[in-house]
Write a protein that holds these residues in place. Structure first.
Motif, PDB file in Angstrom:
ATOM      1  N   ILE A  98       0.834  -1.203   0.000  1.00 54.27           N
ATOM      2  CA  ILE A  98       0.000   0.000   0.000  1.00 54.27           C
ATOM      3  C   ILE A  98       0.867   1.251   0.000  1.00 54.27           C
ATOM      4  CG2 ILE A  98      -1.682   1.330   1.333  1.00 54.27           C
ATOM      5  CD1 ILE A  98      -2.903  -1.065  -0.055  1.00 54.27           C
ATOM      6  N   ALA A  99       1.925   1.236   0.806  1.00 50.65           N
ATOM      7  CA  ALA A  99       2.802   2.407   0.896  1.00 50.65           C
ATOM      8  C   ALA A  99       3.463   2.724  -0.444  1.00 50.65           C
ATOM      9  CB  ALA A  99       3.865   2.175   1.966  1.00 50.65           C
ATOM     10  N   ASN A 100       3.805   1.675  -1.199  1.00 55.92           N
ATOM     11  CA  ASN A 100       4.503   1.875  -2.470  1.00 55.92           C
ATOM     12  C   ASN A 100       3.578   2.035  -3.661  1.00 55.92           C
ATOM     13  OD1 ASN A 100       7.006   1.607  -1.166  1.00 55.92           O
ATOM     14  ND2 ASN A 100       6.984  -0.627  -1.397  1.00 55.92           N
ATOM     15  N   SER A 101       2.284   1.763  -3.466  1.00 56.56           N
ATOM     16  CA  SER A 101       1.351   1.788  -4.602  1.00 56.56           C
ATOM     17  C   SER A 101       0.917   3.197  -4.975  1.00 56.56           C
ATOM     18  CB  SER A 101       0.110   0.958  -4.272  1.00 56.56           C
ATOM     19  OG  SER A 101      -0.643   1.582  -3.236  1.00 56.56           O
ATOM     20  N   GLY A 102       1.040   4.135  -4.014  1.00 55.92           N
ATOM     21  CA  GLY A 102       0.572   5.489  -4.263  1.00 55.92           C
ATOM     22  C   GLY A 102      -0.914   5.647  -4.093  1.00 55.92           C
TER      23      GLY A 102
END
Length: 391
Positions: A98-102
């Protein structure tokens, strides 16, 4: 939590003499005390209680559906579904994903949101797919038309499953394609459609409230308790077997705005939900204001009083006779439905017999048949023609 019973001395004064007696304090007495003063406790005392936040306490945010993605939580994996297909995410990796998905999304998953079965890709055709093909025209429509109706039904399933409301919200109406002589017979499989959606949305079909079924025969649009079986988690409402007098215009506020969930003697909560209606009676949707808020799907009358789903499928769906293979096949069909909706939205397939059924519902079927023949054979002439009453 079970509270222990305490025996405490209580003082009484009788005719000037003080006497101590023993009185048992039960949990029920404590609750009664709270109930009698509930407004004082909740309006004065509890609002003053605030967590001490020194940078250590963070708001709990949960993973939820977004405009471009649908999330389904299985025992072994989180499935993210978008127009590009499906992605499997390990629970241990959900935070970093989630943190890296934007995406504007949370990072936690409630245990009560995780279905009690595992996901694996499966391409086999099971009992549920056979049921879908039957209600989409098996044996009566050309194969191409049947496949088009299956894709349309998949889009509808995907729309109703998707807990996101950044779209043109509509009430989905499931009705019968054929109503003989204006007399509804039912038994075409509309109730099973509701169960199919409930089993992919609810972890426990009989207990959870993400999907709720509201009996149509008792549904009263004037009561603010009409969705009393729902709660803050409800995002799919099924008005089941809506009666003939039901006016779909009366729930347009529920369809496009917030729904009121209120039990008797309880404070209400407000939030958006998708709404589906199953009925044996066609509603008049000729007005543009009605038509743009309604999406109709007519079930082919493959099943009826003489041919039941059990006769054709050889068993009851979603019950103890279903094997892991049956559940896998069903889950993959519902996932495909989400993919279909993400790619194509909610296309209008057009009606089969809906307009005729509406007319048959308000006039004698013989009159409707006569009018259709009259226009079809081009009996109307340019000049005004007079007929006797008898003719």
């Amino acid at each position: 939590r079970q509270l222990p019973t305490r025996i405490v001395p209580v003082g009484f004064e009788i005719e000037g003499q003080k006497t101590l007696v023993e009185k048992a304090i039960y949990p029920e007495l404590i609750l009664e005390k709270i109930y009698k003063n509930i407004s004082q406790y909740f309006s004065q005392t509890l609002p003053r209680l605030r967590p001490i936040n020194e940078g250590k306490i963070k708001e709990i945010t949960t993973v939820h559906d977004t405009l471009t993605a649908k999330y389904i939580f299985f025992k072994n994996v989180v499935l993210r579904i978008s127009k590009d297909g499906r992605e499997e995410i390990e629970y241990k990796d959900i935070n970093s994903y989630i943190a890296n998905s934007g995406e504007d999304n949370g990072q936690f998953v409630w245990n009560t949101s995780i279905l009690d079965r595992e996901y694996y890709p499966c391409s086999s055709v099971g009992m549920f797919q056979t049921f879908i093909k039957c209600i989409c025209g098996l044996g009566s429509y050309p194969e191409q038309q049947t496949q088009e109706r299956i894709r349309s039904l998949k889009s509808i399933f995907g729309y109703l499953m998707h807990d996101n409301y950044e779209c043109n919200l509509k009430a989905v109406v499931f009705t019968d394609a054929v109503i003989d002589q204006g007399v509804p017979s039912g038994g075409t499989g509309k109730g099973l459609i509701g169960k199919a959606l409930g089993h992919i949305v609810n972890k426990n079909f009989d207990i959870d409230k993400c999907y709720i079924s509201v009996p149509g025969k008792d549904f009263d649009t004037t009561k603010d308790t009409r969705y009393s079986s729902g709660d803050a988690t409800t995002h799919l409402i099924h008005i089941e077997d809506a009666k003939k007098e039901f006016k779909i215009e009366d729930i347009f506020g529920d369809v496009t705005e917030n729904v009121v969930f209120r039990r008797l003697h309880h404070d209400p909560c407000y939030h958006k939900s998708k709404i589906m209606i199953s009925t044996n009676y066609p509603f008049d949707i000729a007005k543009p204001s009605v038509k743009r808020r309604v999406h109709i799907f007519e079930l082919h009358n493959y099943f009826n009083a003489y041919t039941t789903p059990i006769d054709v499928l050889g068993g009851r769906m979603f019950e103890s006779n279903w094997t892991d293979k049956d559940w896998l096949s069903y889950d993959n069909f519902m996932i495909e439905s989400c993919e279909e909706y993400m790619r194509n939205g909610l296309p209008d397939l057009g009606e089969i017999n809906y307009s005729d059924n509406v007319l048959n519902n308000v006039m004698l079927p013989e009159v409707n048949t006569w009018f259709k023949a009259y226009f079809k054979e081009a009996y109307i002439k340019k000049e005004l023609t007079f007929y006797s009453i008898e003719k």
